[in-house]
Design an enzyme around this catalytic site. Structure first.
Site, PDB file in Angstrom:
ATOM      1  N   GLY A   1       0.742  -1.154   0.064  1.00 59.73           N
ATOM      2  CA  GLY A   1      -0.089  -0.064   0.086  1.00 59.73           C
ATOM      3  C   GLY A   1       0.789   1.373  -0.075  1.00 59.73           C
ATOM      4  O   GLY A   1       2.037   1.024  -0.386  1.00 59.73           O
ATOM      5  N   SER A   2       0.334   2.157   0.755  1.00 62.01           N
ATOM      6  CA  SER A   2       0.847   3.798   0.517  1.00 62.01           C
ATOM      7  C   SER A   2       2.263   3.772   0.844  1.00 62.01           C
ATOM      8  O   SER A   2       3.075   4.782   0.567  1.00 62.01           O
ATOM      9  CB  SER A   2      -0.071   4.605   1.143  1.00 62.01           C
ATOM     10  OG  SER A   2      -1.156   4.717   0.575  1.00 62.01           O
ATOM     11  N   THR A   3       3.028   3.048   1.795  1.00 64.08           N
ATOM     12  CA  THR A   3       4.295   3.082   2.149  1.00 64.08           C
ATOM     13  C   THR A   3       5.118   3.060   0.976  1.00 64.08           C
ATOM     14  O   THR A   3       6.410   3.499   0.890  1.00 64.08           O
ATOM     15  CB  THR A   3       4.791   2.160   3.297  1.00 64.08           C
ATOM     16  OG1 THR A   3       4.114   0.866   3.069  1.00 64.08           O
ATOM     17  CG2 THR A   3       4.367   2.369   4.754  1.00 64.08           C
ATOM     18  N   PHE A   4       4.808   2.229  -0.104  1.00 60.01           N
ATOM     19  CA  PHE A   4       5.443   1.995  -1.383  1.00 60.01           C
ATOM     20  C   PHE A   4       5.387   3.224  -2.265  1.00 60.01           C
ATOM     21  O   PHE A   4       6.251   3.227  -3.122  1.00 60.01           O
ATOM     22  CB  PHE A   4       4.734   0.835  -2.097  1.00 60.01           C
ATOM     23  CG  PHE A   4       5.508   0.400  -3.028  1.00 60.01           C
ATOM     24  CD1 PHE A   4       6.523  -0.636  -2.693  1.00 60.01           C
ATOM     25  CD2 PHE A   4       5.287   0.628  -4.407  1.00 60.01           C
ATOM     26  CE1 PHE A   4       7.334  -1.226  -3.400  1.00 60.01           C
ATOM     27  CE2 PHE A   4       6.341  -0.013  -5.385  1.00 60.01           C
ATOM     28  CZ  PHE A   4       7.318  -1.052  -4.776  1.00 60.01           C
TER      29      PHE A   4
END
Ligand SMILES: [Zn+2]
Length: 567
Positions: free
Chosen positions: A301-304
């Site tokens: 998800g968004s950490t990526f």
């Protein structure tokens, strides 16, 4: 020729024959006695020698400051020697009582005609001493060791445990088995044909050699504290599990690896969870022993978005003040892909889009980079390979083949969906982003020492330099600092320290199952990162946003760990 002469001749011939045979026989005997005597002597010794193994003490596993995490306790192995037993009934009675074994089982061992028969191993030392005090003929009490973990469940899935033969079963105990095991010793005793020890014949002892002890980068204090914090949030959020990794992003030294619920290393075969029906016990045990930080993959998800932004800056297809617009969704091919903010973020710069974690901005940025460009940086940041951590069973990432990536896949990959990696792979990739582009090898093993404490092997781990430019690294640190100081990662702040980071709320597959993984990846100090960590809360109940529930966990951890490491 008369009969007399004939008789005489016959006798001579017979005599000559007999003499010849005698000479052959003597020669053969002489040959056997002189040439083969060594061979027969060895065979005779074989028959009259009994060998008992003395186990080697396994090396100790220490944390970075010398706190023993895996040690040994003295135990005994009880054996019987059939031919030496003078009072079998008494032996059976005493052993059955002291060892709390069934009489029938003991009898079987005692009555078996063999050189030596093991009755039980891993017997507490006190029990061994008690048995010895009976002075029973034919009963042997040998000193032995069994593994002991002073902190029960601490770092269980990382340290691992050993089996009945003192061999590693999971974790570091497996990885460093060759160093830890040491060399067995032997006791040789001479016996007569009946197996009775020959009086006054000295025992030959070959002393065992203790295994080398292993020093880890893991810090007992940090590991304990992180475990407490993780257990608290596990309970509060009624989550399935909580995982935390803390690492030095400059060299890959791991300070902590927590996966709660852990299990008791001193009772590794006792299930600590209520298993689902129709699953066999071995499956449940394997599940209980799994180290989610490295054995399992997930959609980050968004950490990526850290990785996508890095690739875009490297490829120079985006500048920080480029403007984008977010109406709350983007139409890609024939699909409507939503932003987490339903009403949209409106007009925003790339920096603002990063701080808002806006999906449409990242879909646009991903399209500018293209799949070749993205995959080039996935490769450079180690996302197509295992991290090489010194733990067994590391999972590999699951990525689309480049030829199968269409517009929709490219859009979703850009904000961290439709592929899977391990938490440790992400932590390593982000470490390279913030440390100036060095792809480190996460690890625990530092060095081994012998019994006298002299260093034996110092482990070295590969570092691949030049994954990204220094300039991009500096920009990314600034952006990640802004996320925590002003953006979605505000709950990750720590008073007195400058923390950078990124939140994520990943949907678990199948999508729409209503199950999530809330996570936060954070590091400090932003200017010169010395520690990086990731927190994952698997299947929290109630609020499941990473920024709301995972960032505060990292903040709580850093409130203790930062002053501890950098006073
Ligand atoms: Zn948006």
């Amino acid at each position: 020729m008369d009969t007399k002469t004939y008789q005489r001749k016959k006798i001579v011939i017979v005599l000559a024959g007999m003499i010849f045979l005698l000479v052959v026989l003597l020669a053969r005997m002489w040959y056997i006695m002189v040439n083969r005597s060594q061979h027969y002597k060895e065979r005779a010794d074989d028959l009259h020698e009994r060998e008992r193994v003395i186990k080697a003490e396994r090396g100790i596993i220490y944390d970075r400051n010398g706190v023993a995490l895996a040690t040994n306790k003295s135990v005994c192995t009880i054996s019987v020697i059939h031919n030496q037993i003078t009072d079998p009934e008494r032996v059976i009675q005493v052993l059955a009582e002291t060892l709390e074994m069934e009489v029938q089982k003991v009898r079987k061992r005692v009555e078996k005609v063999s050189s030596i028969e093991k009755v039980r191993s891993n017997v507490p030392k006190e029990t061994g001493d008690l048995i010895r005090s009976y002075k029973l003929d034919g009963v042997m009490v040998d000193e032995d060791y069994s593994r002991y973990y002073p902190f029960d469940a601490l770092a269980a899935k990382t340290i691992g445990f050993t089996g009945g033969e003192n061999q590693g079963i999971i974790g570091l105990e497996v990885m460093y088995d060759d160093y830890l095991q040491g060399d067995e010793g032997r006791i040789l005793t001479v016996t007569d044909v009946r197996g009775v020890e020959v009086e006054n014949s000295a025992e030959t002892r070959v002393e065992p050699i203790m295994g080398e002890s292993l020093y880890l980068s893991l810090d007992y204090n940090i590991q304990s504290y992180v475990t407490q914090v993780a257990e608290k949030i596990l309970k509060q959020k009624q989550a399935k599990s909580v995982s935390v990794i803390l690492m030095n992003p400059q060299n890959g030294e791991l300070y902590a690896m927590v996966n709660v619920p852990e299990f008791n290393l001193n009772e590794p075969f006792v299930l600590n969870m209520s298993g689902e029906a129709a699953v066999n016990t071995q499956d449940l045990l394997n599940q209980m022993w799994r180290n989610g930080c490295i054995n399992d993959t997930y959609e980050p998800g968004s950490t990526f978005k850290i990785i996508t932004a890095t690739a875009a800056l490297e490829k120079k297809v985006v500048a920080l003040n480029d403007t984008f617009s977010c109406p709350g969704f983007r139409i890609v091919a024939d699909r409507r892909i939503r932003c987490h903010k339903a009403g949209g973020h409106g007009s925003e710069t790339f920096t603002q889009g990063f701080m808002n974690s806006c999906n449409p901005v990242f879909m646009d940025v991903g399209a500018r980079v293209g799949i070749e460009g993205l995959y080039e940086y996935f490769e450079k940041l180690g996302l197509f390979e295992k991290t090489g951590i010194d733990l067994p069973g590391e999972a590999a990432s699951i990525m689309h083949k480049i030829e199968n990536v269409g517009e929709v896949e490219l859009a979703t990959i850009s904000f961290g969906q439709s592929f899977q990696i391990t938490p440790l792979q992400l932590l390593r990739a982000v470490s390279a982003v913030i440390n100036g582009g060095n792809l480190v090898t996460p690890h625990f093993g530092m060095y081994t020492v012998n019994k006298e404490g002299d260093k034996q092997t110092v482990f070295e781990y590969p570092v691949k330099e030049g994954a990204i430019s220094q300039e991009t690294s500096e920009t990314m640190k600034e952006l990640l600092g802004l996320v925590v100081s002003e953006g979605t990662g505000k709950n990750g702040q720590v008073e007195g320290y400058f923390v950078g980071g990124k939140t994520a709320t990943s949907q678990k597959l199948p999508r729409g199952s209503g199950k999530y993984i809330a996570s936060f990846i954070g590091f400090s100090p932003v200017e010169n990162p010395q520690i990086i960590g990731i927190v994952l809360i698997d299947e929290p109940t109630g609020t499941y946003y990473g920024g709301t529930i995972a960032a505060p966990v990292m903040s709580e951890i850093y409130q203790m760990v930062l002053p501890y490491l950098f006073p």
